[in-house]
Design an enzyme around this catalytic site. Structure first.
Site, PDB file in Angstrom:
ATOM      1  N   CYS A  80      -7.286 -27.209  12.919  1.00  0.00           N
ATOM      2  CA  CYS A  80      -8.773 -27.349  13.541  1.00  0.00           C
ATOM      3  C   CYS A  80      -7.791 -29.479  13.348  1.00  0.00           C
ATOM      4  O   CYS A  80      -8.702 -30.483  13.664  1.00  0.00           O
ATOM      5  CB  CYS A  80      -9.599 -27.268  12.577  1.00  0.00           C
TER       6      CYS A  80
ATOM      7  N   ASP B 237      -8.589  -7.118   1.239  1.00  0.00           N
ATOM      8  CA  ASP B 237      -6.703  -7.617   2.095  1.00  0.00           C
ATOM      9  C   ASP B 237      -7.910  -6.956   3.162  1.00  0.00           C
ATOM     10  O   ASP B 237      -8.453  -5.575   3.522  1.00  0.00           O
ATOM     11  CB  ASP B 237      -6.019  -5.910   2.281  1.00  0.00           C
TER      12      ASP B 237
ATOM     13  N   HIS C 277      -5.618 -20.331  11.782  1.00  0.00           N
ATOM     14  CA  HIS C 277      -6.724 -20.939  11.523  1.00  0.00           C
ATOM     15  C   HIS C 277      -7.788 -19.703  10.637  1.00  0.00           C
ATOM     16  O   HIS C 277      -8.580 -20.304   9.818  1.00  0.00           O
ATOM     17  CB  HIS C 277      -7.727 -21.749  12.559  1.00  0.00           C
TER      18      HIS C 277
ATOM     19  N   CYS D  45     -13.016 -27.578   8.728  1.00  0.00           N
ATOM     20  CA  CYS D  45     -12.134 -27.578   8.871  1.00  0.00           C
ATOM     21  C   CYS D  45     -11.304 -28.196   8.294  1.00  0.00           C
ATOM     22  O   CYS D  45     -11.081 -29.048   9.565  1.00  0.00           O
ATOM     23  CB  CYS D  45     -11.131 -26.004   9.911  1.00  0.00           C
TER      24      CYS D  45
ATOM     25  N   CYS E   2      -7.684 -27.094   8.095  1.00  0.00           N
ATOM     26  CA  CYS E   2      -5.987 -26.709   8.235  1.00  0.00           C
ATOM     27  C   CYS E   2      -5.222 -26.965  10.040  1.00  0.00           C
ATOM     28  O   CYS E   2      -6.339 -28.661  10.279  1.00  0.00           O
ATOM     29  CB  CYS E   2      -6.187 -25.480   8.936  1.00  0.00           C
TER      30      CYS E   2
ATOM     31  N   ASP F  77       0.883  -1.199   0.169  1.00  0.00           N
ATOM     32  CA  ASP F  77       0.325   0.099  -0.203  1.00  0.00           C
ATOM     33  C   ASP F  77       0.807   1.142   0.123  1.00  0.00           C
ATOM     34  O   ASP F  77       2.551   0.964   0.065  1.00  0.00           O
ATOM     35  CB  ASP F  77      -0.923  -0.066   1.201  1.00  0.00           C
TER      36      ASP F  77
END
Length: 375
Positions: free
Chosen positions: A313, A270, A339, A308, A310, A96
């Site tokens: 998890c 974002d 997560h 989930c 991930c 940015d």
């Protein structure tokens, strides 16, 4: 040969919603859109290694010009070989302009036509950001996509102030274009402003898109206005944006905003939200947010989200993660952050699949009902 270092390839438009599926190509790889970009403010996504980010499917991340200019300095990053080498990230990066950060300083800054004079939030030292200075910093950092220096006006604000502000943003864009030294390697995006006024949003959109750039962003939204007003502004702006260029909505990261933004034609998003709330012990799940510090999870031996897959998890329970937070263990921040980011990246994958199948509105309704949003 492409005219720009970053290009947009349209794949499909959802017949049900009008959302679009695409691919953005950059010097450091391509990514599918709509996409959510994890924020690595100071050349790191807090609590995550580049390996973690790759494993959860991140293809582009964002870093912050203001913070990197102050520490460690853009000159040092350039000496290290640019952001990609400095942080060991070989995929796409967006920086940015620092505009949002310097305007957030309020009493520590002064806006003039030349630029913004401000005092560092770190040590109070005096600095000046001009369009030319910001381009020099971003050229040193070396990201694939760099943002023009703009004025991010507050909400609410008087119409006359917003009109003056958006005109200044347009003038600053021209100065950014004229001082951008690496246009064959870095794609400069202009930023549309205009506050919450329909005609001013349209005015800014026409002005900014009149400059032939590789992409365009929408700024000054998600700054405290009601969600319905933000959606209304998007509906005025996106139809006027070039179809063959990426469209980036800055600072948006809640599931509803991502879905609604995609429906309105946005390609890139974002936000620091998923990483910030993770560090405070709040996680996103398919059934809504969970505040993992709550006592009711002390003996809950189920994953954060049974849907989930991930690393967090698959391997840990709510009770264990709560224990980590209660004891201020660093691992708590890593597991919760991983997560939350995986949750949003998976959400974007589901949005893309729903666009491909012309079913995004159906997906929205199903997701909202499960997550606890009102339609």
């Amino acid at each position: 040969m492409n005219k720009y270092p970053v290009t947009y390839q349209h794949i499909h438009t959802c017949k049900q919603s009008g959302a679009r599926l695409g691919i953005v190509h950059t010097p450091h790889g391509s990514f599918q859109t709509p996409v959510f970009m994890p924020v690595g403010t100071a050349a790191t996504v807090k609590g995550m290694t580049p390996r973690d980010l790759k494993e959860i499917g991140a293809e582009i991340i964002l870093s912050n010009t203001y913070h990197l200019y102050l520490r460690p300095s853009d000159e040092l990053v350039a000496e290290a070989g640019g952001l990609h080498k400095f942080m060991n990230w070989d995929r796409s990066i967006l920086t940015d302009s620092g505009g949002f950060q310097v305007f957030s300083l309020n009493t520590l800054r002064k806006i003039t036509e030349e630029g913004v004079a401000f005092r560092s939030h770190i040590d109070g030292s005096s600095h000046m950001f001009t369009p030319e200075k910001v381009m020099s910093i971003e050229n040193n950092l070396g990201a694939d996509v760099i943002m023009a220096f703009d004025e991010c006006a507050p909400y609410p604000a008087e119409r006359s102030y917003i009109d003056d502000s958006l005109m200044r943003t347009t003038r600053w864009l021209e100065r950014c274009i004229n001082s951008h030294k690496r246009s064959n390697e870095q794609a400069l995006f202009g930023i549309i402003q205009g506050g919450m006024y329909k005609d001013l949003r349209i005015k800014s959109t026409k002005q900014i898109t009149s400059y032939d750039l590789p992409g365009y962003a929408i700024g000054g939204l998600s700054v405290g206005e009601p969600a319905a007003l933000m959606y209304e502004m998007l509906e005025y702006v996106t139809p006027l944006m070039p179809f063959d260029k990426p469209r980036y909505l800055m600072g948006v990261g809640t599931p509803d905003y991502l879905i609604e933004g995609a429906i309105r034609g946005i390609d890139m998003f974002d936000c620091v939200l998923p990483t910030r709330i993770a560090r405070n012990g709040t996680v996103m799940t398919s059934k809504g947010r969970v505040i993992i510090r709550d006592a009711k999870y002390s003996k809950d031996f189920t994953p954060l989200d049974v849907e989930c897959d991930c690393y967090t998890c698959r391997n840990f329970t709510k009770a264990y993660i709560r224990h980590l937070f209660k004891n201020d263990e660093i691992l708590a921040l890593n597991l919760a952050t991983l997560h939350n980011l995986k949750f949003l990246l998976d959400l974007m994958a589901k949005i893309r699949q729903s666009i491909k199948e012309d079913k995004l509105l159906d997906f929205k309704n199903e997701f909202y009902e499960k997550y606890g949003y009102s339609k």
